[in-house]
Scaffold this motif. Structure first.
Motif, PDB file in Angstrom:
ATOM      1  N   UNK A 190       0.841  -1.204   0.000  1.00 22.24           N
ATOM      2  CA  UNK A 190       0.000   0.000   0.000  1.00 22.24           C
ATOM      3  C   UNK A 190       0.872   1.249   0.000  1.00 22.24           C
ATOM      4  N   UNK A 191       1.944   1.258   0.786  1.00 22.66           N
ATOM      5  CA  UNK A 191       2.845   2.415   0.816  1.00 22.66           C
ATOM      6  C   UNK A 191       3.444   2.666  -0.568  1.00 22.66           C
ATOM      7  N   UNK A 192       3.836   1.590  -1.251  1.00 22.20           N
ATOM      8  CA  UNK A 192       4.415   1.744  -2.590  1.00 22.20           C
ATOM      9  C   UNK A 192       3.356   2.190  -3.596  1.00 22.20           C
ATOM     10  N   UNK A 193       2.131   1.650  -3.480  1.00 23.40           N
ATOM     11  CA  UNK A 193       1.088   1.971  -4.454  1.00 23.40           C
ATOM     12  C   UNK A 193       0.569   3.397  -4.304  1.00 23.40           C
ATOM     13  N   UNK A 194       0.465   3.895  -3.079  1.00 24.74           N
ATOM     14  CA  UNK A 194      -0.131   5.220  -2.891  1.00 24.74           C
ATOM     15  C   UNK A 194       0.783   6.341  -3.381  1.00 24.74           C
ATOM     16  N   UNK A 195       2.045   6.024  -3.656  1.00 22.82           N
ATOM     17  CA  UNK A 195       2.975   7.021  -4.180  1.00 22.82           C
ATOM     18  C   UNK A 195       3.001   7.057  -5.706  1.00 22.82           C
ATOM     19  N   UNK A 196       2.246   6.173  -6.352  1.00 25.08           N
ATOM     20  CA  UNK A 196       2.228   6.149  -7.808  1.00 25.08           C
ATOM     21  C   UNK A 196       1.474   7.354  -8.370  1.00 25.08           C
ATOM     22  N   UNK A 197       1.808   7.693  -9.603  1.00 27.64           N
ATOM     23  CA  UNK A 197       1.236   8.892 -10.226  1.00 27.64           C
ATOM     24  C   UNK A 197      -0.275   8.792 -10.396  1.00 27.64           C
ATOM     25  N   UNK A 198      -0.779   7.591 -10.727  1.00 23.51           N
ATOM     26  CA  UNK A 198      -2.219   7.480 -10.970  1.00 23.51           C
ATOM     27  C   UNK A 198      -3.017   7.703  -9.692  1.00 23.51           C
ATOM     28  N   UNK A 199      -2.432   7.372  -8.525  1.00 24.05           N
ATOM     29  CA  UNK A 199      -3.105   7.632  -7.257  1.00 24.05           C
ATOM     30  C   UNK A 199      -3.104   9.127  -6.956  1.00 24.05           C
TER      31      UNK A 199
END
Length: 304
Positions: A190-199
């Motif tokens: 979740x920490x890695x995913x929430x930093x993605x551009x689409x988020x």
């Protein structure tokens, strides 16, 4: 005339001027899993064991729960009519092995589902919000992780149901103690995913926290936790068998662990009462571990 047999499908499409259709992460993983021999072997064993656990009467004409045992057939060797022979009490070993799958496999499956729900709630909350809440949940996770699973499950199950243990107190105890490892995995994802551009783009467009987690973060972060849970399911099955072996498993329930405990007392007289339930237990645990490894390899390109 040029050779076309050495080309990969994508290369052939490029040579023909056609753009290959990109696959999603799950589509790419399934493409790899379909070509994995380990995945298919483990999958067949897992489906077979789940089928036996759900409907043991389909695989055995003898109902091990109601069939009477005859001491006159004590330790009779395997034969054409009785494939696995008889145990010390004169009970059909094949029927007991088939009906013993229900306790071990169902405890493993339901414990894994409960573990997944708890891990998903705690890991997602900690990873998404961060800060003091993440620190508090991390310390709580460390405390639970420090409790030995086998010892803790015995104490927790006894506290829930006293001496008359059934399957569900064991499921609840394992589920409440087995979540820390998958929770750590989902937190990191979740920490890695929430930093993605689409988020970040969805946040700028006005998406709320619930929408961000359910629509954008979890679908891209849950795969590693599913892999860990698949491997952990085998651990729960072996834990239930160990509890039954020690005499603290579900009471009045046919179990591989209980049959192994009984058979090891007479191992000098006959080995097959021990080998068959132990073999089924080993094959089931190994199948879930192999299935989890195959899925992990497919979802993690770095392992290919």
């Amino acid at each position: 005339m040029s050779e076309a047999t050495g080309h990969e499908p994508a290369t052939v499409l490029e040579d023909a001027g056609v753009e290959p259709v990109p696959r999603s992460l799950s589509g790419d993983a399934w493409h790899d899993l379909r070509r994995s021999v380990v995945f298919w072997i483990a999958g067949v064993v897992v489906v077979l064991m789940l089928s036996i656990a759900v409907s043991p009467g389909t695989f055995s004409s003898v109902n091990a729960k109601t069939a009477s045992c005859s001491l006159s057939e004590s330790l009779q060797p395997p034969s054409r009519d009785h494939w696995f022979g008889f145990d010390k009490q004169g009970c059909d070993i094949y029927a007991r092995v088939i009906y013993g799958a229900r306790s071990s496999v169902l405890v493993g499956v339901f414990s894994t589902l409960l573990t997944g729900l708890v891990a998903l709630a705690i890991g997602t909350t900690a990873g998404f919000y961060g800060g003091w809440l993440d620190a508090l949940l991390a310390r709580f996770t460390d405390v639970v992780l420090a409790i030995p699973l086998l010892l803790g499950s015995v104490v927790a199950a006894r506290a829930l149901a006293g001496q008359d243990l059934g399957i569900w107190p064991i499921v609840l105890a394992l589920g409440l103690l087995g979540w820390p490892s998958p929770a750590r995995v989902i937190r990191s994802s979740v920490i890695a995913a929430k930093q993605q551009d689409y988020v970040q783009a969805a946040r700028i467009l006005g998406a709320g926290n619930s929408r961000l987690m359910l629509r954008h973060i979890l679908p891209n972060a849950i795969a590693p936790m599913v892999v860990v849970l698949t491997i952990g399911l085998g651990l729960f099955i072996s834990t239930e068998a160990t509890l039954s072996f020690l005499g603290v498993g579900p009471k009045n329930t046919i179990s591989w662990g209980a049959d192994i405990a009984e058979a090891q007392r007479w191992i000098r007289e006959a080995t097959y009462p021990l080998l068959f339930p132990a073999g089924f237990l080993t094959a089931t645990v190994l199948a879930f571990i192999m299935l989890g490894d195959a899925v992990r390899e497919a979802f993690d390109p770095r392992l290919r």
